[in-house]
Design a protein around this motif. Structure first.
Motif, mmCIF file in Angstrom:
data_model
loop_
_atom_site.group_PDB
_atom_site.id
_atom_site.type_symbol
_atom_site.label_atom_id
_atom_site.label_comp_id
_atom_site.label_asym_id
_atom_site.label_seq_id
_atom_site.Cartn_x
_atom_site.Cartn_y
_atom_site.Cartn_z
ATOM 1 N N ILE A 1 0.831 -1.200 0.000
ATOM 2 C CA ILE A 1 0.000 0.000 0.000
ATOM 3 C C ILE A 1 0.868 1.252 0.000
ATOM 4 N N LEU A 2 1.960 1.236 0.744
ATOM 5 C CA LEU A 2 2.862 2.390 0.739
ATOM 6 C C LEU A 2 3.460 2.616 -0.649
ATOM 7 N N THR A 3 3.817 1.533 -1.323
ATOM 8 C CA THR A 3 4.330 1.665 -2.689
ATOM 9 C C THR A 3 3.268 2.263 -3.601
ATOM 10 N N LEU A 4 2.033 1.802 -3.468
ATOM 11 C CA LEU A 4 0.939 2.341 -4.271
ATOM 12 C C LEU A 4 0.732 3.828 -3.978
ATOM 13 N N LEU A 5 0.787 4.206 -2.703
ATOM 14 C CA LEU A 5 0.608 5.612 -2.340
ATOM 15 C C LEU A 5 1.708 6.485 -2.926
ATOM 16 N N ARG B 1 -7.409 -10.062 -10.756
ATOM 17 C CA ARG B 1 -6.042 -10.333 -10.307
ATOM 18 C C ARG B 1 -5.135 -9.155 -10.630
ATOM 19 N N VAL B 2 -4.511 -8.623 -9.583
ATOM 20 C CA VAL B 2 -3.488 -7.588 -9.747
ATOM 21 C C VAL B 2 -2.307 -8.015 -8.872
ATOM 22 N N TYR B 3 -1.189 -8.313 -9.508
ATOM 23 C CA TYR B 3 -0.012 -8.746 -8.750
ATOM 24 C C TYR B 3 0.508 -7.624 -7.854
ATOM 25 N N TYR B 4 1.290 -8.028 -6.851
ATOM 26 C CA TYR B 4 2.088 -7.045 -6.121
ATOM 27 C C TYR B 4 3.122 -6.447 -7.075
ATOM 28 N N PHE B 5 3.634 -5.271 -6.684
ATOM 29 C CA PHE B 5 4.665 -4.638 -7.499
ATOM 30 C C PHE B 5 6.059 -4.984 -6.998
ATOM 31 N N PHE C 1 5.933 -7.502 -13.155
ATOM 32 C CA PHE C 1 5.705 -7.058 -11.785
ATOM 33 C C PHE C 1 6.200 -5.636 -11.552
ATOM 34 N N ARG C 2 6.697 -4.981 -12.584
ATOM 35 C CA ARG C 2 7.272 -3.647 -12.407
ATOM 36 C C ARG C 2 6.219 -2.677 -11.883
ATOM 37 N N VAL C 3 6.659 -1.793 -11.007
ATOM 38 C CA VAL C 3 5.730 -0.925 -10.285
ATOM 39 C C VAL C 3 4.908 -0.065 -11.235
ATOM 40 N N GLU C 4 5.502 0.442 -12.310
ATOM 41 C CA GLU C 4 4.765 1.307 -13.221
ATOM 42 C C GLU C 4 3.577 0.578 -13.850
ATOM 43 N N ARG C 5 3.785 -0.671 -14.206
ATOM 44 C CA ARG C 5 2.732 -1.455 -14.844
ATOM 45 C C ARG C 5 1.621 -1.803 -13.847
ATOM 46 N N ILE C 6 1.999 -2.243 -12.656
ATOM 47 C CA ILE C 6 1.010 -2.690 -11.675
ATOM 48 C C ILE C 6 0.201 -1.508 -11.143
ATOM 49 N N VAL C 7 0.845 -0.360 -10.939
ATOM 50 C CA VAL C 7 0.109 0.819 -10.468
ATOM 51 C C VAL C 7 -0.981 1.199 -11.464
#
Length: 373
Positions: free
Chosen positions: A24-28, A170-174, A353-359
């Motif tokens: 959640i912190l990564t998403l924020l 389904r949304v993977y973790y980043f 799993f890269r953060v840009e894609r998952i966000v």
């Protein structure tokens, strides 16, 4: 007047050290501020990750020791903020949010996130497991959407709790590769010598299978007497696991390093990461180790492990609950330690799993229109 940004209220029990909280912190940190105005509500504003909340995210402390006591505060906050979407994580809190829904603003969309293989988790509950199963089966479908961190978690909810698949996504973790490398560079090598170093991380709980890992390490030590294991984490089984370590004659080989807000120097300088879990949701900590180029030996347990690691060039799967198989894989990897530097294919593997894609996938779910159930 139409709001220019969508207000999203994220709700968590606390910011204790766990994968769901870090996600959640990564998403924020990465949520598009031109489209979203994020708020964070905590049942109790406590935990080592509290200082990592982005400065522009208001934190609402519900000042409760238990989730059920926070329900009135959640309702008041929802009416005060009038968010278009509320997002909650972790089972008991998710159930509380659904129970509160008749008292929440009608236009507010409710998104839950499930981070564990629920049927396996409930099977570990000796008391009232039937009650919990009934609650999941009858309450979860009242949410607008349920984010599942792996296909295995999604299928578990659909097949064992009869939750309509239309409600599930389904949304993977980043894996925030750049940030992991930055944090890994902040610490020195935590290992005192050049012995083969194995690291594991997680809550000291039966789910994580550290008892199996200790049994496996005793077998590894017969071939590699200098092997060392560092376990990062805290939990209710700490005393029991330390006693087991002593009984196995591993006192000088095993270090319990406690909770580490920055575990990445331990990952970076280790030779091998081991995931010995009995069940999971998505083994994000293993993906983080892979991002640092470390081989991973993982128990092929329910909850997305095979789903995400089977195709990885540095992944090694072993049968769940099998300490000798775990020992064999650990020994094999440590005897060819040069593998930790073979990164061919790992970057391509981590791309999904890269953060840009998952966000972006999260933003799609958070911005979708919803109707009152």
């Amino acid at each position: 007047m139409t709001r220019s940004r969508r207000t999203v209220l994220f709700v968590l029990p606390s910011l204790a050290g766990g994968g769901a909280e870090r996600a959640i912190l990564t998403l924020l940190r990465h949520l598009d501020r031109t489209r979203f105005e994020p708020h964070l509500a905590l049942v109790e504003a406590a935990g080592p990750y509290l200082k990592e909340v982005p400065a522009d995210v208001p934190v609402h402390d519900l000042k409760s020791s238990r989730v059920r006591r926070a329900i009135p505060g959640i309702i008041r906050l929802a009416w005060s903020l009038r968010p278009q979407t509320a997002h909650s994580t972790l089972g008991e809190l998710n159930l509380a949010m659904v129970l509160s829904r008749p008292f929440l603003p009608r236009e507010m969309r409710l998104v839950l996130q499930e981070v564990i293989c629920t049927s396996r988790q409930l099977a570990q509950v000796s008391r009232h497991s039937g009650k919990w199963q009934w609650l999941y089966r009858h309450l979860y479908p009242r949410a607008d959407k349920i984010i599942c961190v792996s296909d295995d978690v999604l299928n578990d909810l659909a097949e064992n709790f009869a939750i309509p698949r239309a409600k599930l996504v389904r949304v993977y973790y980043f894996v925030d590769v750049d940030r992991i490398w930055q944090l890994a560079a902040l610490g020195e090598n935590p290992y005192p010598d050049a012995s083969p170093q194995v690291v594991a991380a997680g809550r000291l709980h039966k789910q994580k299978g550290f008892d199996l890992l200790l049994d496996a390490l005793a077998l590894v030590a017969k071939t590699l007497p200098s092997v060392r294991l560092t376990i990062l984490g805290e939990g209710p089984l700490e005393a029991e696991l330390k006693a087991q370590s002593e009984q196995l004659g591993l006192s000088s080989s095993v270090r319990f390093a406690g909770f580490q807000s920055n575990p990445y120097p331990y990952f970076k300088h280790a030779d091998l990461f081991v995931l010995s879990s009995r069940y999971e949701g998505l083994p994000n900590v293993a993906l983080e180790a892979l991002a640092l180029g470390k081989p991973v030996v993982a128990s092929d347990c329910p909850g997305g492990v095979r789903e995400v690691l089977e195709a990885c060039p540095l992944g090694h799967l072993v049968p769940p609950g099998d300490a000798p198989a775990l020992a064999g894989a650990i020994t094999e990897v440590l005897q060819s330690r040069s593998e930790s530097y073979r990164l061919e294919g790992v970057e391509a593997f981590l791309e999904r799993f890269r953060v840009e894609r998952i966000v972006r996938e999260y933003e799609e779910v958070l911005s979708a229109p919803g109707t009152r159930q």
